[in-house]
Design a protein around this motif. Structure first.
Motif, PDB file in Angstrom:
ATOM      1  N   PRO A  23       0.824  -1.213   0.000  1.00 44.84           N
ATOM      2  CA  PRO A  23       0.000   0.000   0.000  1.00 44.84           C
ATOM      3  C   PRO A  23       0.861   1.266   0.000  1.00 44.84           C
ATOM      4  O   PRO A  23       1.942   1.298   0.605  1.00 44.84           O
ATOM      5  N   THR A  24       0.383   2.291  -0.673  1.00 45.71           N
ATOM      6  CA  THR A  24       1.138   3.542  -0.778  1.00 45.71           C
ATOM      7  C   THR A  24       1.437   4.129   0.588  1.00 45.71           C
ATOM      8  O   THR A  24       2.497   4.741   0.793  1.00 45.71           O
ATOM      9  N   ALA A  25       0.531   3.957   1.535  1.00 45.22           N
ATOM     10  CA  ALA A  25       0.712   4.528   2.874  1.00 45.22           C
ATOM     11  C   ALA A  25       1.932   3.950   3.584  1.00 45.22           C
ATOM     12  O   ALA A  25       2.488   4.588   4.493  1.00 45.22           O
ATOM     13  N   LEU A  26       2.360   2.738   3.209  1.00 52.76           N
ATOM     14  CA  LEU A  26       3.506   2.097   3.872  1.00 52.76           C
ATOM     15  C   LEU A  26       4.814   2.334   3.137  1.00 52.76           C
ATOM     16  O   LEU A  26       5.867   1.891   3.603  1.00 52.76           O
ATOM     17  N   ASP A  27       4.771   3.025   1.993  1.00 54.19           N
ATOM     18  CA  ASP A  27       5.982   3.253   1.211  1.00 54.19           C
ATOM     19  C   ASP A  27       6.967   4.112   2.006  1.00 54.19           C
ATOM     20  O   ASP A  27       6.650   5.235   2.410  1.00 54.19           O
ATOM     21  N   GLY A  28       8.161   3.569   2.252  1.00 53.34           N
ATOM     22  CA  GLY A  28       9.188   4.298   2.991  1.00 53.34           C
ATOM     23  C   GLY A  28       9.146   4.097   4.492  1.00 53.34           C
ATOM     24  O   GLY A  28      10.040   4.580   5.196  1.00 53.34           O
ATOM     25  N   GLU A  29       8.141   3.386   5.005  1.00 54.73           N
ATOM     26  CA  GLU A  29       8.056   3.154   6.447  1.00 54.73           C
ATOM     27  C   GLU A  29       8.854   1.915   6.862  1.00 54.73           C
ATOM     28  O   GLU A  29       9.071   1.005   6.061  1.00 54.73           O
ATOM     29  N   THR A  30       9.272   1.893   8.115  1.00 53.84           N
ATOM     30  CA  THR A  30       9.985   0.741   8.667  1.00 53.84           C
ATOM     31  C   THR A  30       9.038  -0.035   9.583  1.00 53.84           C
ATOM     32  O   THR A  30       8.461   0.540  10.521  1.00 53.84           O
ATOM     33  N   ARG A  31       8.858  -1.322   9.295  1.00 54.35           N
ATOM     34  CA  ARG A  31       7.956  -2.171  10.070  1.00 54.35           C
ATOM     35  C   ARG A  31       8.649  -3.488  10.423  1.00 54.35           C
ATOM     36  O   ARG A  31       9.504  -3.965   9.681  1.00 54.35           O
ATOM     37  N   TRP A  32       8.222  -4.068  11.533  1.00 57.38           N
ATOM     38  CA  TRP A  32       8.644  -5.419  11.871  1.00 57.38           C
ATOM     39  C   TRP A  32       7.759  -6.405  11.124  1.00 57.38           C
ATOM     40  O   TRP A  32       6.527  -6.325  11.205  1.00 57.38           O
ATOM     41  N   VAL A  33       8.393  -7.300  10.369  1.00 58.37           N
ATOM     42  CA  VAL A  33       7.651  -8.292   9.604  1.00 58.37           C
ATOM     43  C   VAL A  33       8.226  -9.672   9.914  1.00 58.37           C
ATOM     44  O   VAL A  33       9.386  -9.806  10.320  1.00 58.37           O
ATOM     45  N   GLU A  34       7.407 -10.673   9.706  1.00 57.04           N
ATOM     46  CA  GLU A  34       7.833 -12.054   9.934  1.00 57.04           C
ATOM     47  C   GLU A  34       7.416 -12.900   8.743  1.00 57.04           C
ATOM     48  O   GLU A  34       6.285 -12.802   8.268  1.00 57.04           O
ATOM     49  N   GLY A  35       8.353 -13.696   8.215  1.00 58.09           N
ATOM     50  CA  GLY A  35       8.059 -14.528   7.070  1.00 58.09           C
ATOM     51  C   GLY A  35       9.150 -15.543   6.819  1.00 58.09           C
ATOM     52  O   GLY A  35      10.127 -15.636   7.578  1.00 58.09           O
TER      53      GLY A  35
ATOM     54  N   ALA B  90       8.548 -14.751   1.825  1.00 61.42           N
ATOM     55  CA  ALA B  90       7.181 -15.127   1.469  1.00 61.42           C
ATOM     56  C   ALA B  90       6.298 -15.190   2.714  1.00 61.42           C
ATOM     57  O   ALA B  90       6.782 -15.421   3.826  1.00 61.42           O
ATOM     58  N   ASP B  91       4.995 -15.010   2.493  1.00 61.12           N
ATOM     59  CA  ASP B  91       3.989 -15.111   3.565  1.00 61.12           C
ATOM     60  C   ASP B  91       4.320 -14.192   4.739  1.00 61.12           C
ATOM     61  O   ASP B  91       4.136 -14.550   5.910  1.00 61.12           O
ATOM     62  N   ALA B  92       4.823 -12.999   4.403  1.00 64.48           N
ATOM     63  CA  ALA B  92       5.192 -12.055   5.457  1.00 64.48           C
ATOM     64  C   ALA B  92       3.940 -11.437   6.074  1.00 64.48           C
ATOM     65  O   ALA B  92       2.954 -11.163   5.387  1.00 64.48           O
ATOM     66  N   HIS B  93       3.997 -11.222   7.364  1.00 62.85           N
ATOM     67  CA  HIS B  93       2.877 -10.584   8.043  1.00 62.85           C
ATOM     68  C   HIS B  93       3.419  -9.641   9.110  1.00 62.85           C
ATOM     69  O   HIS B  93       4.516  -9.815   9.630  1.00 62.85           O
ATOM     70  N   SER B  94       2.640  -8.625   9.381  1.00 58.93           N
ATOM     71  CA  SER B  94       2.988  -7.639  10.393  1.00 58.93           C
ATOM     72  C   SER B  94       1.717  -7.259  11.133  1.00 58.93           C
ATOM     73  O   SER B  94       0.617  -7.327  10.564  1.00 58.93           O
ATOM     74  N   ARG B  95       1.863  -6.857  12.361  1.00 57.24           N
ATOM     75  CA  ARG B  95       0.698  -6.571  13.180  1.00 57.24           C
ATOM     76  C   ARG B  95      -0.126  -5.424  12.580  1.00 57.24           C
ATOM     77  O   ARG B  95       0.391  -4.355  12.288  1.00 57.24           O
TER      78      ARG B  95
END
Length: 748
Positions: free
Chosen positions: A68-80, A98-103
């Motif tokens: 999503p455009t709103a997340l472009d450039g943001e830093t997030r914790w992801v798990e995959g 693959a199958d990455a997810h974040s809260r």
């Protein structure tokens, strides 16, 4: 039915040419109309609409899976989970998650990540990572590689840079990575990287020099798993069963033909899975399966029917495969062979068949290579006469057998040692040829000329004696001597290239060419080599009369050495020549120097009191028929005030934003004095410096300037002296590209 299948294939291919995908309601309408038309036996129209609807749905689903455009450039914790084979280079690992997810955040199903200075990452591991996320976009330059299309074709919905991470679970089920690790430990006489490419389809172990040699000699297809490897391996298995049955070795209770077909297809699938099952492999497995099935049931195969069904099968399974150059090269090469060897009145001798096959493939693929923006190997037809049997008959059997027998002590290693030695001999020979005859990268040819040249190639593939065949040569020569549109006298063509966080601007007059800055270089990422030189060659620039490096910072002068190596350069000057490598032989920027090329006036300026590199930037004024462009490098507000006291402090039509729109530049004093109608900003998307600064953007907008941003619009083209609006590469719409932001019209 065959006509309906052709219509289905055409429908599956149409979306690649669309500037935008049709809306969902229209896609549903097409599918329903196709189904309603089936009872009336309008099969071609029905199948065409079904194929078009299926391809559009697949493309839309891939677009919807982007970050999503709103997340472009943001830093997030992801798990995959890590999938595929991670690629290592100097201090960096690149891999797919693959199958990455974040809260509380929806993420794409597949992401391509880079980790600088990170630990070893293995396929099948599960990681929790802090990632700076980016939408899947790339540099947009004329006739350049479309990275965004490549990402979409692989289903990659986001890219990103890993900041830190922790391994959650060890690797599970990553057998391909285990095979690669085993091959890395084998003594292959220095060619383990080439062995991994041949066995696994993993080219990460090949150096840049190796890739350049393969490209110059037209042998890339030999080290990238292709249908040739799959077909050879399947044919070998089929032949072994047939020979065993002929001499009574095969068990009599088992019918040899069904078993030969089944085992050959199993061998093709096994090798394909080992190689990652890319498009050429899918095409080969589909065609081999169809040919074997036809052989089993009817004893005689129909190659064109198998080719068509394989094409449809690949596109039905992966509608975005047509975005990859390998798809077109793979299917067209097979079609050329079937077209030239089918329908002949008499057979050729084996040596005639072999030599003519190489020349005909080279001839038939030449227009396609140029359409795809790929270089053409001049030595390829001759080199492949030796290289193809060398790889297929001498290297591939011991490489595959050695890989399979690695668990047997001493046997597998010995076979791979032999295969590695044979590969080393081949590379040494290829290197000698590449050193004398490099790949041909011609200037861009108009699309209409390419289509005429492609038709000429088809005529030349016809058997001798057929009418109109002789016309193929002048039609094909359009790619060697294409019609070109020269820059008119008194005008200047400006190309503001998209090089990310850096600057490179090409200035062409009727008979001269100037390059202002050469793009960035950070580690192995050299924009001069990868972007500037190929783009200039495509634009028809064979030499530079002047390379002007504003100053010595890596984002402006980093690509200079690659440009100097790739293009003949008469003169190099810079505002900070002492800080540049001595090999560039850069002279000083003499403030006040003026000259004229083909009716276009140029003038240099440099602040004499500058103390640091940005302030030392060499400023260039270009004036064509009263229209002015000012190139400012990275000067700051202090240098701007000094410049306004000189001859360059006059109104401008175009302004290259000083220091990429930094807060320390583009002062109100500069903008109110120069009064530019438009400003050109060169920057990288989501760059770490925050360029352009919001305050500076507010100044531009408050003064009514049209803003052209390379990160949003790609390369920008001006016709200085024509008083016309700029044209941008993002304006060449494709459905996978984001539309450029709308701006106010440019007025004079």
């Amino acid at each position: 039915m065959r006509t309906a299948m052709i219509a289905l294939a055409l429908g599956l291919l149409v979306p690649i040419f669309l500037p935008a995908l049709p809306p969902l309601w229209l896609i549903v309408t097409m599918a329903m109309a196709a189904l309603l038309m089936l009872p009336f036996r309008t099969y071609p129209a029905s199948f065409f609409l079904l194929g078009l609807a299926w391809a559009c749905v697949g493309a839309q689903l891939a677009l919807d899976d982007r970050l999503p455009t709103a997340l472009d450039g943001e830093t997030r914790w992801v798990e995959g989970s890590v999938v595929g084979l991670p690629q290592y280079s100097e201090g960096m690992v690149r891999f797919e998650l693959a199958d990455a997810h974040s809260r509380r955040t929806r993420l794409p199903a597949l992401m391509r990540l880079a980790w600088y200075g990170g630990p070893a990452v293995k396929s099948g591991e599960k990681w929790r990572l802090a990632v700076k996320l980016k939408r899947p976009v790339g540099l947009l330059n004329p006739h350049g590689f479309d990275y965004e299309a490549w990402l979409l074709s692989r289903g990659i919905g986001a890219t990103g840079t890993v900041k830190e991470g922790v391994r959650v679970h060890p690797a599970q089920g990553a057998w391909r990575d285990g095979v690669r690790q085993a091959l890395e430990k084998v003594d292959a006489q220095g060619r383990s990287g080439a062995l991994m490419a041949l066995v696994l389809g993993d080219g990460a172990g090949l150096s840049r020099e190796d890739w350049q040699v393969l490209q110059d000699t037209g042998t890339v297809h030999l080290l990238v798993i292709s249908g040739q490897h799959i077909g050879l391996f399947a044919g070998l298995v089929y032949l072994l069963v047939a020979v065993a049955a002929r001499y009574g070795v095969w068990p009599a209770r088992l019918p040899w033909l069904p078993w030969a077909c089944a085992l050959a297809f199993a061998a093709a699938l096994g090798y394909g899975l080992l190689a990652g099952f890319e498009v050429p492999v899918r095409r080969a497995c589909a065609m081999i399966g169809l040919v074997l099935l036809w052989r089993w049931r009817y004893r005689q195969a129909e190659p064109w029917w198998a080719w068509l069904l394989a094409l449809i099968g690949v596109l039905m399974f992966d509608p975005l495969a047509s975005l990859r150059p390998g798809f077109w090269l793979s299917f067209v090469a097979v079609a050329i062979l079937m077209f030239t060897f089918g329908g002949r009145l008499g057979p050729w001798r084996w040596w005639q068949t072999w030599t003519r096959a190489q020349w005909l493939i080279a001839l038939g693929l030449c227009p396609l290579l140029l359409i795809l923006g790929l270089p053409v190997s001049l030595s390829g037809p001759l080199v492949n006469l030796v290289a193809v049997p060398w790889i297929s008959l001498l290297v591939l059997p011991p490489a595959l057998l050695g890989t399979a027998l690695l668990p047997v002590p001493g046997v597998g290693e010995s076979l791979l040692w032999v295969a590695g030695g044979l590969l080393d001999l081949l590379f040494k020979g290829l290197g000698l040829v590449a050193g004398r005859v490099s790949a041909w990268t011609p200037a861009a040819v108009p699309l209409w000329a390419l289509y005429i040249a492609a038709l000429g190639a088809v005529l030349l593939l016809l058997p001798k004696g057929l009418p109109l065949r002789i016309l193929g040569w002048p039609m094909l020569m359009l790619i060697v001597f294409p019609p070109r549109e020269d820059v008119p006298h008194g005008r200047a063509e400006i190309w503001h290239l998209d090089v990310g966080q850096g600057l490179a601007i090409l200035v062409r007059t009727h008979r001269h060419a100037l390059l202002y800055d050469a793009g960035p270089r950070f580690g192995e990422a050299d924009a001069g080599e990868r972007v500037v030189v190929p783009t200039l060659r495509k634009l028809g620039v064979g030499r530079l009369d002047l390379m002007l490096l504003s100053h010595a910072d890596a984002d402006h002068a980093g690509g200079a050495q690659a440009v100097r190596n790739g293009l003949a350069t008469a003169r190099v000057i810079s505002g900070d020549p002492d800080a540049l490598p001595a090999d560039l032989l850069a002279g000083p920027c003499d403030s006040g120097e003026r000259w004229e090329w083909d009716g276009v006036r140029f003038e240099l300026w440099r602040w004499a009191s500058a103390v640091e590199s940005n302030q030392k930037s060499c400023v260039l004024l270009i004036e064509a028929d009263g229209e002015r462009l000012l190139l400012t490098g990275d000067i700051d507000a202090h240098a701007e005030r000094a410049m306004l006291d000189g001859p360059l402090g006059v109104p401008m039509h175009w302004l290259a934003a000083p220091h990429h729109g930094s807060r320390s530049s583009s002062s109100m004093a500069l903008l109110t004095r120069l009064k530019p109608h438009a400003v050109l900003i060169s920057r990288g998307r989501n760059n770490a410096f925050g360029h352009p600064h919001p305050w500076v953007m507010q100044r531009y907008k408050r003064l009514g300037m049209t803003i052209h941003d390379s990160a949003e619009q790609g390369a920008i083209r001006l016709q200085l002296g024509a008083f016309e609006p700029a044209r941008t590469e993002a304006g060449n719409r494709r459905y996978w590209r984001e539309p450029p932001p709308a701006g106010p019209p440019l007025r004079y």
